[in-house]
Scaffold this active site. Structure first.
Site, PDB file in Angstrom:
ATOM      1  N   HIS A 124      82.852   1.229 110.094  1.00 41.60           N
ATOM      2  CA  HIS A 124      82.818   1.473 108.641  1.00 41.60           C
ATOM      3  C   HIS A 124      83.199   0.184 107.911  1.00 41.60           C
ATOM      4  CE1 HIS A 124      83.899   2.899 104.656  1.00 41.60           C
ATOM      5  NE2 HIS A 124      83.078   3.904 104.898  1.00 41.60           N
ATOM      6  N   GLU A 196      75.223   2.220 105.001  1.00 42.93           N
ATOM      7  CA  GLU A 196      76.140   2.380 103.878  1.00 42.93           C
ATOM      8  C   GLU A 196      76.360   1.025 103.223  1.00 42.93           C
ATOM      9  OE1 GLU A 196      78.736   6.088 104.503  1.00 42.93           O
ATOM     10  OE2 GLU A 196      79.706   4.459 105.570  1.00 42.93           O
TER      11      GLU A 196
HETATM   12  P1  PGA Z   1      81.972   7.661  99.200  1.00 42.46           P
HETATM   13  O1  PGA Z   1      82.311   7.171 100.680  1.00 42.46           O
HETATM   14  O2  PGA Z   1      80.949   8.762  99.328  1.00 42.46           O
HETATM   15  O3  PGA Z   1      83.284   8.179  98.664  1.00 42.46           O
HETATM   16  O4  PGA Z   1      81.443   6.485  98.463  1.00 42.46           O
HETATM   17  C1  PGA Z   1      81.256   6.980 101.586  1.00 42.46           C
HETATM   18  C2  PGA Z   1      81.720   6.327 102.843  1.00 42.46           C
HETATM   19  O5  PGA Z   1      82.600   5.458 102.817  1.00 42.46           O
HETATM   20  O6  PGA Z   1      81.208   6.676 103.923  1.00 42.46           O
END
Ligand code: PGA
Length: 277
Positions: A124, A196
């Site tokens: 992440h 992401e």
């Molecule tokens: P968020 O987080 O939907 O709060 O932006 C997404 C993530 O970090 O996977």
């Protein structure tokens, strides 16, 4: 066995089952939120909501639902969901690449598996930015997850600076290749990628437009889609934006933070993912 964590030795574990290819996915990581009691309340409410919807095994129209609690709540949440919503995959937010040893503060894949995890989130952007998880370390962690039969959820994405310099596709493909190229085909086919973009994540993030997602997901799927278990999108996803994001070719599902931390919000997203077919 004395001194060894569960799963550190002995027979190879049974791999966690993956849904049929083409199944939609929807899941949430709680990041560093929720006590055990709060986590259990969420899990109970979600299990009840899924039962009301008659949500069954993933595939055939039902999405693969997953939840990634903090390590402190993993055992209790996975225990409850194993009873009340057994098709929900429960995951850990990270795990070390070694099975055991002198790594104070860390948890290993056998330990999270022992606590009920069947999936591990790896790489992440918050781990990459604050905890030194570079591509090499991410690749080691993915291999550790696979060694123990867990599903690696490999998170990748470019920063705002990389995007404005026009390097998004190259950056994301390099992040995925850094992991997948070292795997054999059967292992790679168990890797779920979450695209992401860093600039879209969290309260300071900006929701991505579908065409911005397509710009990266289309070449990613063209290059590597056949080798992976699926490609999800995450970063400021909410119920308003979900249908358009699910319409981007190659996006198999959604990985959600804040909008899914209340059970009702998560169930709404489950409904939208199921409706996207
Ligand atoms: P968020 O987080 O939907 O709060 O932006 C997404 C993530 O970090 O996977």
């Amino acid at each position: 066995m004395s001194g060894q964590p569960a799963g550190a030795t002995g027979a190879a574990p049974q791999p966690a089952p993956l849904p049929p290819r083409g199944t939609r996915w929807v899941g949430t990581s709680w990041k560093m939120t929720k006590t055990r009691a709060e986590g259990l309340a969420w899990a109970r409410a979600v299990a009840a909501g899924l039962a009301e919807r008659g949500a069954g095994a993933p595939g055939g129209g039902s999405p693969q639902v997953f939840v990634v609690p903090p390590a402190t709540a993993l055992a209790e949440v996975s225990g409850l969901l194993a009873q009340e919503a057994p098709h929900v995959l429960v995951g850990a937010q990270d795990a070390h690449w070694e099975d055991a040893g002198a790594w104070t503060g860390e948890v290993s894949v056998p330990q999270v598996a022992d606590a009920g995890a069947r999936l591990v989130e790896i790489g992440h952007s918050e781990r990459r930015e604050h905890f030194g998880d570079d591509d090499a370390r991410v690749a080691l962690k993915v291999r550790a997850a696979l060694r123990h039969g867990l599903v690696p959820l490999l998170c990748v994405g470019e920063t705002a600076a990389v995007r404005s310099a026009g390097g998004s596709v190259e950056h994301v493909l390099a992040q995925v290749h850094a992991v997948v190229d070292a795997l054999d085909g059967a292992d790679a086919a168990r890797v779920v990628v979450a695209y992401e973009p860093v600039w879209a994540i969290g309260s300071s993030g900006r929701p991505a437009r579908p065409e911005e997602v397509a710009e990266v997901v289309e070449p990613l799927v063209a290059d590597l889609g056949d080798r992976l278990a699926g490609v999800l999108f995450g970063g400021s996803v909410d119920a308003g934006g979900a249908p358009d994001l699910l319409g981007v070719p190659g996006v198999d599902g959604l990985f959600v933070g804040r909008a899914a931390w209340e059970a009702e919000g998560f169930l709404r997203l489950v409904d939208l993912v199921a409706a996207a077919g």
